[in-house]
Design an enzyme around this catalytic site. Structure first.
Site, PDB file in Angstrom:
ATOM      1  CE  LYS A  34      36.038  50.256  40.844  1.00  0.00           C
ATOM      2  NZ  LYS A  34      37.033  49.566  41.667  1.00  0.00           N
ATOM      3  CE1 TYR A 252      29.977  39.984   8.635  1.00  0.00           C
ATOM      4  CE2 TYR A 252      28.955  40.742  10.659  1.00  0.00           C
ATOM      5  CZ  TYR A 252      29.441  40.999   9.390  1.00  0.00           C
ATOM      6  OH  TYR A 252      29.392  42.264   8.887  1.00  0.00           O
TER       7      TYR A 252
HETATM    8  C1  LIG Z   1      36.185  48.929  42.681  1.00  0.00           C
HETATM    9  C2  LIG Z   1      36.489  48.880  44.106  1.00  0.00           C
HETATM   10  C3  LIG Z   1      35.469  48.693  45.059  1.00  0.00           C
HETATM   11  C4  LIG Z   1      34.057  48.340  44.671  1.00  0.00           C
HETATM   12  O1  LIG Z   1      34.013  46.967  44.333  1.00  0.00           O
HETATM   13  P1  LIG Z   1      32.617  46.199  44.095  1.00  0.00           P
HETATM   14  O2  LIG Z   1      32.996  44.785  43.981  1.00  0.00           O
HETATM   15  O3  LIG Z   1      32.064  46.746  42.809  1.00  0.00           O
HETATM   16  O4  LIG Z   1      31.769  46.526  45.249  1.00  0.00           O
HETATM   17  C5  LIG Z   1      35.799  48.781  46.398  1.00  0.00           C
HETATM   18  N1  LIG Z   1      37.074  49.020  46.789  1.00  0.00           N
HETATM   19  C6  LIG Z   1      38.091  49.169  45.905  1.00  0.00           C
HETATM   20  C7  LIG Z   1      39.471  49.409  46.411  1.00  0.00           C
HETATM   21  C8  LIG Z   1      37.838  49.095  44.542  1.00  0.00           C
HETATM   22  O5  LIG Z   1      38.836  49.227  43.675  1.00  0.00           O
END
Ligand SMILES: *Cc1c(COP(=O)(O)O)cnc(C)c1O
Length: 356
Positions: A34, A252
């Site tokens: 994702k 800055y």
């Molecule tokens: C994003 C997500 C994961 C992965 O999480 P990590 O901490 O990056 O391993 C797993 N399960 C769900 C439901 C998620 O939303």
């Protein structure tokens, strides 16, 4: 010379991390890609893993369609499920697996005419995080309703942990128990573990793991060595040098004031590329393999590093913002955030892939 800033993505490291985490957990593993694979490029990463991964997980339908259009035919799970009926139809047509975490999604499946056995539902249970998911006492009924839908071919049970990256936290043990009790006796695969749980919670190992951040080599518990290799190196070069006198300020807001003659290297990367503006003076950064610090404020297109004790480094010296020398966790800590956010935010710089 073009601007020398890039995110180098090592796909061999990605495959190494996936294999290692899959073996550690046992069973099968959905590679979580994702948010554009946490900033690493979703399609490229999915293609690199397509020969070895059991499947993929993304947040929502548009992210999954990018993979399907790019030729990824392995299972793809929508972790947030479908937001509307169009997405549900797409999920059925494109053979996407869908999380079902609330009543409205369940009703949508019951009320939509879909081809028989065209859906694989992941029934999400709120075992204690109190974000998305059915309450434990609703699980048996939600399962029965899903199982009664002609479109539903398979049901997997999943839950998500709030504190899996804290090994001493009894909250996770409690979540595992709540999940097991709520699903006792119901047939179907189980999926509990995110990255932290794969590493720290052997009790959470079931049919499917869902590794995310570990795939990219950012260890959620960096104090132990879990054999992960950082996948991204955010790199640039020194493109100008300047020496400022004691008492003079830099950048800055004048937040850095020199206490001694200070040799400053200008680096062609800034917050518009995803380097966190909030990272203060003292954030670790590497110059040609040597550790130094940022000084002054990060600006949109550049940042400044301390070269006072590295007199041999000049224009053209290579910079690693994070990667194998500079653990992204250290930069995240300096910026008051987590590796996930830094990696997701990388933009504008080209991604250059090695190992494909
Ligand atoms: C994003 C997500 C994961 C992965 O999480 P990590 O901490 O990056 O391993 C797993 N399960 C769900 C439901 C998620 O939303």
């Amino acid at each position: 010379m073009t601007r020398p800033s890039k995110a180098l993505i090592d796909l061999d490291a990605l495959r190494h991390n996936y294999t290692r985490m899959r073996e550690m957990h046992g069973g099968r593993a959905l590679a979580v890609v994702k948010a554009n694979a946490y900033g690493h490029g979703a399609l490229k990463c999915a293609q690199a893993l397509s020969g070895i991964a059991d499947g993929f997980a993304v947040a929502f339908a548009a992210e999954a369609l990018e993979l399907r259009m790019g030729g990824i035919h392995k299972p793809v799970l929508l972790l947030e499920g479908c937001f509307d009926q169009d997405e549900l139809l797409q999920a059925s047509h494109q053979d996407l697996w869908i999380a079902v975490h609330q009543e409205s999604q369940l009703q949508m499946i019951e009320q939509t005419t879909l081809p028989a056995k065209s859906l694989h539902a992941w029934l999400k249970i709120d075992s204690g995080m109190h974000r998305a998911g059915f309450n434990p006492d609703q699980v048996k009924q939600a399962y029965a309703r899903l199982a009664a839908c002609p479109a539903v071919a398979a049901i997997t049970f999943m839950t998500h942990f709030a504190r899996a990256d804290e090994p001493d936290q009894l909250a996770t043990a409690k979540q595992i128990k709540v999940f097991d009790d709520a699903t006792a006796g119901l047939p179907g695969d189980r999926s509990l573990s995110n990255s932290g749980a794969i590493i720290a919670w052997t009790d959470a190992r079931r049919d499917w793991a869902r590794p995310g951040i570990v795939l990219y080599g950012a260890d959620p518990m960096p104090s132990n060595n879990h054999g992960l290799i950082p996948v991204m190196t955010l790199q640039s070069k020194v493109f100008a040098i300047k020496t400022i006198a004691p008492g003079e300020s830099l950048g800055y807001g004048g937040t850095f004031v020199a206490e001694r003659p200070t040799r400053v290297g200008l680096v062609a990367i800034g917050y518009a590329d995803g380097y966190p503006r909030i990272a203060p003076t003292g954030t670790p950064i590497a110059v040609d393999g040597q550790l130094t610090r940022t000084i002054g404020r990060v600006s949109m297109d550049m940042l400044t590093v301390d070269l006072t004790d590295l007199p041999e480094q000049g224009i053209g010296a290579s910079i690693e913002c994070w990667g194998r020398q500079i653990d992204v966790n250290l930069v995240a800590k300096a910026a008051g955030t987590i590796s996930y956010e830094l990696l997701c935010n990388v933009k504008r710089v080209p991604r250059v892939y090695i190992g494909d």
